[in-house]
Enzyme design. Structure first.
Site, PDB file in Angstrom:
ATOM      1  N   ARG A 197       6.331   1.031  -2.893  1.00  0.00           N
ATOM      2  CA  ARG A 197       6.055  -0.253  -2.229  1.00  0.00           C
ATOM      3  C   ARG A 197       6.816  -1.398  -2.915  1.00  0.00           C
ATOM      4  NH1 ARG A 197       0.905  -3.630  -2.454  1.00  0.00           N
ATOM      5  NH2 ARG A 197       1.064  -4.990  -0.631  1.00  0.00           N
ATOM      6  N   HIS A 240       9.462  -3.873  -1.109  1.00  0.00           N
ATOM      7  CA  HIS A 240       9.263  -5.329  -1.119  1.00  0.00           C
ATOM      8  C   HIS A 240      10.407  -6.050  -1.814  1.00  0.00           C
ATOM      9  CE1 HIS A 240       4.754  -5.776  -0.006  1.00  0.00           C
ATOM     10  NE2 HIS A 240       5.290  -4.735   0.599  1.00  0.00           N
ATOM     11  N   ASP A 241      11.062  -5.384  -2.749  1.00  0.00           N
ATOM     12  CA  ASP A 241      12.226  -5.980  -3.403  1.00  0.00           C
ATOM     13  C   ASP A 241      13.399  -6.062  -2.428  1.00  0.00           C
ATOM     14  OD1 ASP A 241      13.896  -6.978  -5.492  1.00  0.00           O
ATOM     15  OD2 ASP A 241      14.709  -4.969  -5.781  1.00  0.00           O
ATOM     16  N   HIS A 285       3.823   5.234   4.024  1.00  0.00           N
ATOM     17  CA  HIS A 285       2.371   4.984   4.016  1.00  0.00           C
ATOM     18  C   HIS A 285       1.582   6.268   3.769  1.00  0.00           C
ATOM     19  CE1 HIS A 285       2.669   0.960   6.458  1.00  0.00           C
ATOM     20  NE2 HIS A 285       3.003   0.839   5.186  1.00  0.00           N
TER      21      HIS A 285
END
Length: 327
Positions: free
Chosen positions: A68, A72-73, A197
């Site tokens: 994650r 997100h980076d 996910h």
């Protein structure tokens, strides 16, 4: 004859220009390299994998956190490790933006960086370490492995306000498609990367919109399987007081498999954004394909991860000595 000769020269000159342009654009696209550290830090991959493995032996949630974190980076300013920078008194960094407050396991990257610095000082970027760690997180959880292109530089800019650019768990399919397309990612990439996910945990705040006051006519999202919705409502009541209440993303939350897609087809997805993958024929067909074959999912996931982790950060300028602060 002279006109013919002149035309030949002109055509040849144009060909040279086209070839030159294609070479320069291809070298720009391929500025990352699989053997980038072969001479300067040949043991970097072993060192990073070791740090991830060690952390996993104490905490099984580490792989989901690293995957994650990498996602997100890359979705903000490209993969430049801007998500790793700490806030200062005068400036709030990405990791303190609302969608990133629940990010954790930064210490794994710090430990890996420290070990790498001891071997090869000032050579390996934090962005590359994060990309390698995300790959190792998947592989060590039973998922596929792949060769990571390397050579990223670390950025010097990190703004909490930029986290608004991240795809939200409440997004519908058109919002998701637009968000991914802006980063050069296709519908297939969207469905494959959503399979990440399969690892991890979701807090009630990310999916309470499906459980209470869903719309003017119904309280609960009708696409949710009724008994699954009831169990989620018992974990996340309307006036939830439990700070870290939530649920695992699928039934095998520490194993990288294709259970996420199987549950999605059964009405047992967690986020609205997950459910939205069933709302168009092309995305639904991909969900069905990945639910039927882990092999197909693994292959697509690897291709999409390499693509995502190669999104270039315009702010990448340095090799940070400490991943938390700019040099």
């Amino acid at each position: 004859m002279e006109t013919l000769a002149n035309n030949s020269i002109l055509v040849f000159a144009l060909l040279i220009i086209i070839i030159t342009l294609s070479i320069s654009s291809s070298s720009a696209a391929n500025s990352l390299s699989l053997n980038y550290y072969d001479q300067t830090c040949p043991h970097v991959e072993y060192v990073v994998a070791n740090a991830v493995k060690k952390a996993m032996s104490y905490d099984r949630t580490v792989p989901a956190a690293l995957l994650r974190m990498h996602f997100h980076d890359c979705f903000i300013r490209g993969c430049d490790a801007s998500v790793l920078l700490d806030s200062t008194k005068k400036h709030k960094a990405e990791k303190d933006g609302p969608p990133n407050i629940s990010l954790h396991a930064f210490y794994v990257i710090d430990n890996a960086k420290k070990a790498v610095e001891a071997l090869c000082p000032g050579v390996v970027s934090c962005a590359d370490i994060l990309s390698l760690a995300a790959r190792d997180a998947v592989a060590l959880s039973g998922g596929p492995t792949w060769k990571v292109p390397k050579g990223r530089k670390d950025g010097r800019i990190s703004k909490a306000s930029d986290t608004r650019q991240l795809p939200a768990p409440t997004f519908n399919i058109s919002q998701l498609q637009q968000n991914f397309a802006q980063r050069g990612l296709s519908l297939k990439d969207l469905v494959a990367l959503s399979g990440g996910h399969t690892l991890g945990f979701a807090h009630c705040s990310s999916f309470k919109n499906r459980l209470h006051k869903f719309n003017a006519s119904v309280d609960v999202d009708p696409t949710l399987h009724s008994s699954f919705a009831a169990s989620l409502r018992s974990i996340c009541p309307a006036h939830n007081k439990v700070k870290n209440a939530g649920t695992t993303m699928d039934s095998t939350s520490t194993i990288f498999d294709n259970a996420y897609y199987k549950l999605l087809l059964q009405g047992k997805s967690i986020f609205s954004s997950d459910q939205s993958l069933l709302t168009t024929p092309p995305t639904k067909a991909l969900v069905s394909k990945f639910a039927a074959s882990k092999q197909d999912f693994d292959k697509a996931f690897v291709e999409s991860m390499i693509k995502m982790s190669s999104i270039h950060g315009s702010t990448g300028q340095e090799i940070r000595l400490n991943c938390k602060v700019v040099n």
